[in-house]
Design an enzyme around this catalytic site. Structure first.
Site, PDB file in Angstrom:
ATOM      1  N   GLU A 179      45.580-135.583  26.350  1.00  0.00           N
ATOM      2  CA  GLU A 179      46.538-134.806  25.546  1.00  0.00           C
ATOM      3  C   GLU A 179      45.867-133.607  24.886  1.00  0.00           C
ATOM      4  O   GLU A 179      46.452-132.536  24.782  1.00  0.00           O
ATOM      5  CB  GLU A 179      47.220-135.691  24.487  1.00  0.00           C
ATOM      6  CG  GLU A 179      47.999-136.883  25.045  1.00  0.00           C
ATOM      7  CD  GLU A 179      48.998-136.517  26.135  1.00  0.00           C
ATOM      8  OE1 GLU A 179      49.506-135.385  26.154  1.00  0.00           O
ATOM      9  OE2 GLU A 179      49.244-137.383  26.990  1.00  0.00           O
ATOM     10  N   HIS A 219      45.639-130.726  27.203  1.00  0.00           N
ATOM     11  CA  HIS A 219      46.887-129.957  27.326  1.00  0.00           C
ATOM     12  C   HIS A 219      46.915-128.809  26.317  1.00  0.00           C
ATOM     13  O   HIS A 219      47.445-127.740  26.606  1.00  0.00           O
ATOM     14  CB  HIS A 219      48.100-130.857  27.059  1.00  0.00           C
ATOM     15  CG  HIS A 219      48.611-131.593  28.257  1.00  0.00           C
ATOM     16  ND1 HIS A 219      48.997-130.973  29.429  1.00  0.00           N
ATOM     17  CD2 HIS A 219      48.821-132.923  28.461  1.00  0.00           C
ATOM     18  CE1 HIS A 219      49.425-131.887  30.295  1.00  0.00           C
ATOM     19  NE2 HIS A 219      49.319-133.077  29.741  1.00  0.00           N
TER      20      HIS A 219
END
Ligand code: NI
Length: 150
Positions: A131, A134
Site C-alpha cells: 500500500e 501505491h
C-alpha cells in the site's frame, strides 16, 4: 459512506506520487469512510487513496486482525525477507511472488493527526509495503520476481 470506483491498471494516475495530507477535516474522514467500505466490498486487505482516484497519502488496511487507517505513513524499520504471493484490487486476475521484508514498522498519523507506530509481520508486512508503494506510484508487478499464470 459510499462505495467508490476502484481505478484499474492502464489509468496513468496509478503511476503518480500522492501528496501529504495537511488537513484532518471532514473531507478526509469522508474519504476514509468511503475507502473502508470500498475495501470491504471488494474483499481486499488494503486500499490506497490513489486507487479511488485521490492523490493523497492515505491507506486503509485490514489483514484480518483489525481495521487501521494510515495517514502520511512511512516505514521506519524493516528486517528479514519473505517471498509470498501478492495481488491488487487495481490489477484483477494478476498475481505474482514478490520479495518483501518479513517485519516492518510503520509510523503514520490517525484520522485526527496523532502519530502512531504499527508493527506488521507476514501478510501485514506485505500489505504495508504494497500500500505504501501505491503512494509513490509503484504497483506490485514492478516488484514481482516470479509471475503466477493460471
Ligand atoms: Ni494494490
Amino acid at each position: 459512506m459510499a462505495i467508490r470506483n476502484i481505478v484499474k491498471i492502464g489509468d496513468s494516475i496509478l503511476a503518480k506520487t500522492s501528496r501529504k495530507v495537511e488537513k484532518f477535516d471532514n473531507r478526509l474522514w469522508q474519504l476514509l469512510d468511503d475507502m473502508k467500505e470500498t475495501m470491504y466490498h471488494a474483499n481486499g486487505v488494503g486500499l490506497a487513496a490513489v486507487q479511488v482516484g485521490i492523490l493523497r497519502r492515505v491507506v486503509v488496511i485490514d489483514c484480518g486482525d483489525g481495521y487501521i487507517e494510515l495517514i502520511n505513513p512511512e516505514i521506519i524499520s524493516s528486517e528479514g525477507e519473505q517471498f509470498e504471493e501478492e495481488g491488487c484490487l487495481s490489477l484483477p486476475g494478476e498475481s505474482g511472488i514478490t520479495c518483501r521484508p518479513a517485519v516492518v514498522k510503520v509510523q503514520a498519523q490517525d484520522r485526527n493527526g496523532k502519530w502512531c507506530i504499527y508493527k506488521g509481520e507476514g501478510l501485514k508486512a506485505r500489505c504495508f509495503c504494497h500500500e505504501l508503494d501505491h503512494l509513490d506510484g509503484v504497483v506490485f508487478t514492478q516488484r514481482v520476481i516470479k509471475e503466477i499464470k493460471e
